[in-house]
Design a protein around this motif. Structure first.
Motif, mmCIF file in Angstrom:
data_model
loop_
_atom_site.group_PDB
_atom_site.id
_atom_site.type_symbol
_atom_site.label_atom_id
_atom_site.label_comp_id
_atom_site.label_asym_id
_atom_site.label_seq_id
_atom_site.Cartn_x
_atom_site.Cartn_y
_atom_site.Cartn_z
ATOM 1 N N LYS A 23 0.830 -1.215 0.000
ATOM 2 C CA LYS A 23 0.000 0.000 0.000
ATOM 3 C C LYS A 23 0.863 1.264 0.000
ATOM 4 O O LYS A 23 0.576 2.222 -0.709
ATOM 5 C CB LYS A 23 -0.921 0.006 1.221
ATOM 6 N N ARG B 159 2.323 1.697 -3.352
ATOM 7 C CA ARG B 159 1.295 2.125 -4.298
ATOM 8 C C ARG B 159 1.020 3.622 -4.126
ATOM 9 O O ARG B 159 0.871 4.365 -5.081
ATOM 10 C CB ARG B 159 0.013 1.324 -4.052
ATOM 11 N N GLU C 252 -7.446 -8.273 4.877
ATOM 12 C CA GLU C 252 -6.387 -8.158 3.862
ATOM 13 C C GLU C 252 -5.889 -9.558 3.496
ATOM 14 O O GLU C 252 -5.653 -10.391 4.378
ATOM 15 C CB GLU C 252 -5.213 -7.344 4.405
ATOM 16 N N CYS D 250 -5.103 -10.724 -11.426
ATOM 17 C CA CYS D 250 -6.158 -10.410 -10.449
ATOM 18 C C CYS D 250 -7.416 -11.212 -10.756
ATOM 19 O O CYS D 250 -8.014 -11.834 -9.883
ATOM 20 C CB CYS D 250 -6.501 -8.920 -10.502
ATOM 21 N N LYS E 213 -11.869 -7.483 -3.433
ATOM 22 C CA LYS E 213 -11.408 -6.563 -4.473
ATOM 23 C C LYS E 213 -9.904 -6.777 -4.636
ATOM 24 O O LYS E 213 -9.184 -6.921 -3.628
ATOM 25 C CB LYS E 213 -11.687 -5.136 -3.978
ATOM 26 N N CYS E 214 -9.431 -6.824 -5.867
ATOM 27 C CA CYS E 214 -7.988 -6.982 -6.085
ATOM 28 C C CYS E 214 -7.359 -5.599 -6.220
ATOM 29 O O CYS E 214 -7.697 -4.843 -7.131
ATOM 30 C CB CYS E 214 -7.731 -7.825 -7.335
ATOM 31 N N LEU E 215 -6.445 -5.298 -5.305
ATOM 32 C CA LEU E 215 -5.809 -3.971 -5.340
ATOM 33 C C LEU E 215 -4.634 -3.924 -6.302
ATOM 34 O O LEU E 215 -4.210 -2.859 -6.721
ATOM 35 C CB LEU E 215 -5.319 -3.592 -3.942
ATOM 36 N N GLY E 216 -4.072 -5.096 -6.602
ATOM 37 C CA GLY E 216 -2.945 -5.094 -7.531
ATOM 38 C C GLY E 216 -2.031 -6.273 -7.279
ATOM 39 O O GLY E 216 -2.308 -7.135 -6.440
ATOM 40 N N GLU F 240 -8.527 -7.307 -0.980
ATOM 41 C CA GLU F 240 -9.088 -6.689 0.226
ATOM 42 C C GLU F 240 -10.578 -6.976 0.261
ATOM 43 O O GLU F 240 -11.236 -7.035 -0.786
ATOM 44 C CB GLU F 240 -8.832 -5.188 0.223
#
Lengths: 773, 133
Positions: free
Chosen positions: A746, A749, B30, B51, B66-69, B82
């Protein structure tokens, strides 16, 4: 703060507390586990004065049938009985029989996961059977008399007409043939790959002839069947092999080519000559020539003759698709030809990296073991992902077929696998350990040396195995086995026999023995057992003997258990010296009392009007007396106390000295060195490196005293991540939050977003990517 | 029962393991899924494809993830997911790479605020929902 008398009584009390819960002795010697030393294998780990091993020389004619993908061979074996025993029979290994439709390999397969039925097994059960396995003809003695043979799955017994006496040799001949596996359908350590675009085959041929089983001082005849995982246990010998292939093929092989004038063109011979002294790889067959050759049709056959001395096995590769480069390399007094063979599909990676990686491996490995003794070292690209044989290995990585680009992963995958497989020449091709029993003894030692070689390839090389922090995942997993598990029974072979061993040896080198002692001992092991057959105990004993260090606790923990390293700083206690001097102690007591927290009620009561303020006559002696005042009786008592000590002893009562006790708990089970980084209140740091023997009386919890005149601000355990500690959250005092992967992601990012914002503000396009990596 | 034959891929490394850490916080969940990049049946560099693949094969019951990356470090890919706050025990499905590799092992570890809650759970890849601590 705890104050105590600096005298014997207080410290004896602490030591006694540590002894109370004495658990299993993790420092107990391994002599009850290891085999008893004898005349063949000494207690120091060296070969004994009566060490012996068998020998087998081979003379073979083999034909590669490119139309039917078959191997057809016949040969003579000269078996030398160097043992003290008379032998009534000989055993040979028939490794191709794992692909017999009725093999134990198939029979012992457990039921598949029904939603992911492996295609090869599915084919087999749907009657699309690969008829693999040897067909062995008549076995005859030197006079041509037939010898009785008995095939027991992947092994074959040949009964001798009379016992073979110690020191005598026996010559016999046999013939065989088998169907080569198509690697697309049945992958393995050997096989053929078909290229549909040009209609050609590429062969990587290994385990292709009945090989003598090993007869050893430890196990007698090697009698563990080949099931597919536990690799090979073999005898050294000389090989004369004549390989007949289509006359447009290029053949790469163990050994030295004996008839270049018959199989190579004048141009190829001239280029090969050039390569001997070249500073860079020289193309013997260029990619363009290989591509042109793909379109040819054979007009006949050629026989390539190779001789190899003192090798434990023999493999070769053959195709009309091969490009070929070579470069001479000097290893001590030995000149080695480093050579790579690859189809055009391997480029541009292979012509750039393969031969360089071979020479790099010989340079680094020779420094840590012995000079490479063989005349050639070959890397071949084909269907096998990575497999080793004497002087030759097969490696898989290729660029993408469609555009010839490749990822960093593919590039480093190639360099690493070439290092690894060429490195296997040292272990187990020369240091000839028993792979059928102990995979780790060559894969682990080789993975460790691979890690060293990668570190010398380039800075920040992305090594997969060797760094202690990277083994944490395996050490905490359910599939974690002891390293001393038989090759066929290991659940996670990569994690266990490769990764855990490489990491353990790296820790032993960097954090326990130090580089100088470790490197000396490791080289001693390699040189003692060069061209001989060591067992695990020989490795353990040599490392201890040559380093002058008892490492039984290390082998016991890392190799015989599934414990992991998890040391926790449970707390810190501070002890200072009680001087008994009232001029020092009373003011100190006063300060201590003043520093004690004021209760909430006391704070709220403070503004209240007190009765003694209204009626001062209520105040008396005790209201004005300072309880911390030094009294004459205090001084007298001190004088009496001091008289017990000599003048030089009195100097030791230094009130500025702090004695910190760091409480350490061993939560993971493995005993390990304790590395503490101590930060003082002046900001300076000191590192305390404590040997693992700190755990010898109590391996669950210990206290370590740190005497210092400074105040300690913080302590970090394993600050360089060198012990494979599986839980870093308990490695600091005071506790520090450990950033999780998610937090780091995070934060990164967010940083990226800042960059993006700035870029957008500047109205400049983002940096473009793409192109060939 | 329908059988689905799969193709075995020959690769240089000898084991197929994905490791998933689920970290529970009072306000969110997470999840980090770590895969060997060579094992992925698609471009490891393509964040959106990876993802999508992981979201198709990993799920927590009743939680929309949800895929943040993703983060690619040469050999390994970390996939960051997340979801809403959840309490252990969770009901989880994990069939990542199970169709690609017969010997695939999917290890799931549940943590509360970065502290492990009990032993890791290993999934067989049959697509079943399992309770994890």
């Amino acid at each position: 703060m705890i104050r105590t008398l600096l005298a014997g009584i207080a410290f004896v009390a602490i030591a006694a507390a540590q002894n109370k819960k004495s658990p299993a002795d993790k420092f107990r010697q391994l002599e009850e586990v290891l085999p008893t030393p004898n005349d063949q294998r000494t207690a120091s780990g060296a070969p004994g004065h009566k060490y012996w091993q068998q020998r087998a020389d081979y003379s073979i004619d083999v034909e590669l049938d490119d139309v039917n993908q078959r191997i057809v061979g016949k040969g003579t074996v000269t078996y030398h009985n160097n043992s003290p025993d008379a032998l009534n029979y000989l055993w040979l290994q028939l490794d191709q029989n794992i692909w017999d439709p009725h093999s134990d390999t198939y029979l012992t397969e457990t039921a598949p996961d029904w939603k992911k039925f492996p295609l090869p097994a599915f084919r087999r059960h749907m009657d699309d059977v690969f008829e693999g396995g040897y067909t062995v003809g008549t076995v005859r003695d030197e006079q041509g008399r037939e010898l009785h043979k008995h095939i027991n799955r992947t092994m074959m017994r040949v009964d001798l007409p009379s016992p073979l006496a110690p020191g005598k040799s026996f010559v016999f001949s046999l013939d065989w043939n088998y169907k080569i596996n198509n690697s697309k359908r049945i992958s393995g350590r050997t096989g053929a790959e078909y290229f549909p675009k040009d209609g050609n085959w590429l062969y990587e041929i290994a385990q292709w002839f009945p090989r003598m089983a090993a007869y050893t001082d430890v196990n007698g005849w090697q009698h563990k069947q080949f099931l597919g995982t536990g690799e090979f246990t073999l005898e050294f010998g000389d090989y004369k092999v004549r390989i007949t292939a289509p006359n447009d093929h290029i053949v790469a092989s163990t050994g030295v080519l004996q008839n270049p004038n018959e199989v190579l063109t004048a141009v190829q011979r001239q280029r090969l000559q050039q390569a001997h002294t070249a500073k860079k790889p020289v193309m013997i067959v260029t990619e363009a020539e290989a591509t042109a050759n793909e379109k040819s049709k054979p007009t006949g056959k050629k026989t390539w003759v190779f001789h190899a001395e003192n090798v434990r096995d023999f493999a070769f590769a053959s195709s009309r698709k091969f490009a070929w480069d070579a470069q001479g390399h000097t290893s001590g007094s030995n000149t080695v030809m480093a050579m790579s063979y690859y189809p055009k599909e391997g480029n541009p990676l292979w012509e750039r990296y393969s031969t360089h990686a071979i020479i790099h491996t010989l340079n680094v490995y020779s420094r840590y073991t012995f000079q490479y003794p063989y005349p050639v070292a070959i890397s071949v690209n084909g269907p096998v992902g990575g497999m080793e044989y004497p002087m030759i290995c097969f490696n898989g990585p290729r660029p993408k077929e469609e555009d010839k680009t490749y990822s960093a992963r593919t590039k480093y995958g190639l360099v690493s696998v070439v290092i690894h497989e060429v490195g296997h020449n040292y272990f187990p091709m020369i240091v000839n350990n028993d792979e059928r029993q102990w995979t780790w003894l060559d894969e682990g030692l080789n993975s460790y040396l691979q890690y060293l070689a990668e570190a010398e390839w380039e800075d920040k090389y992305p090594s997969r195995r060797g760094d202690p922090a990277k083994i944490v995942e395996y050490m905490t997993s359910d599939s974690h086995d002891p390293i001393m598990t038989n090759s066929e029974s290991i659940v996670d072979l990569g994690g266990n026999a490769y990764h855990k061993v490489a990491t353990a040896l790296n820790i032993l080198r960097e954090s326990i023995l130090g580089r100088e002692r470790f490197d000396f001992a490791f080289k001693e092991y390699a040189q003692r057992w060069m061209f001989k057959r060591p067992m695990p105990a020989d490795f353990f004993r040599t490392m201890e003997d040559a380093s002058g260090t008892d490492l039984d606790w290390f082998w016991r923990g890392w190799f015989y258990t599934t414990d992991n390293v998890d040391v926790s700083i449970e707390g810190i206690k501070l002890y200072t010296v009680d001087t008994h001097n009232p001029d020092i102690e009373k003011p100190l007591s006063k300060r201590t009392q003043e520093q004690e927290p004021v209760t909430l009620s006391a704070q709220r009561n403070k503004p209240l009007k007190k009765r003694v303020e209204e009626f001062p006559e209520l105040l008396d002696f005790y209201n004005s007396h300072d309880e911390f005042a030094v009294l004459p009786s205090d001084k007298k008592a001190f004088e009496t106390f001091v008289k017990q000590f000599e003048e030089d002893e009195r100097k030791l009562f230094d009130p500025s000295m702090n004695f910190y006790a760091v409480v350490l708990k061993n939560a993971g089970g493995l005993v390990t060195p304790v590395i503490l980084e101590v930060e003082f209140s002046d900001g300076k740091k000191e590192e305390l490196r404590i040997p693992a023997e700190i755990w010898r009386r109590n391996n669950l919890q210990v206290e370590k005293m740190i005497p210092t005149r400074k105040e300690i601000r913080s302590i970090t355990l394993d600050p360089h991540l060198e012990t494979a500690d599986v839980d870093l959250s308990n490695n600091a005092w005071p506790r520090k939050p450990v950033r999780t992967k998610f937090q780091i992601f995070k934060e990164d990012r967010d940083k990226n977003n800042v960059m993006r914002e700035l870029n957008e503000e500047k109205k400049t396009p983002p940096p473009s990517g793409g192109g060939r990596p | 029962m329908r059988l689905l034959p799969i193709v075995l891929v020959c690769v240089a490394h000898t084991f197929h393991v994905s490791r998933t850490e689920i970290d529970l916080y009072p306000d969110r969940t997470e999840i980090v899924v770590t895969l060997h990049a060579d094992d992925l049946p698609l471009e490891a560099e393509s964040e959106s494809k990876v993802c999508r693949y992981v979201l198709d094969n990993f799920a927590i019951r009743d939680a929309k993830l949800k895929c943040l990356g993703t983060k690619l470090s040469v050999h390994f890919v970390d996939v960051f997911l997340e979801g809403p706050a959840a309490k252990a025990p969770l009901s989880v499905r994990n069939r990542i790479l199970s169709r690609e590799f017969a010997d695939q092992r999917n290890i799931v570890i549940v943590k509360r605020e970065a502290k492990p809650l009990g032993k890791a759970v290993e999934f067989t890849g049959e697509g079943e929902w399992r309770s994890v601590p």
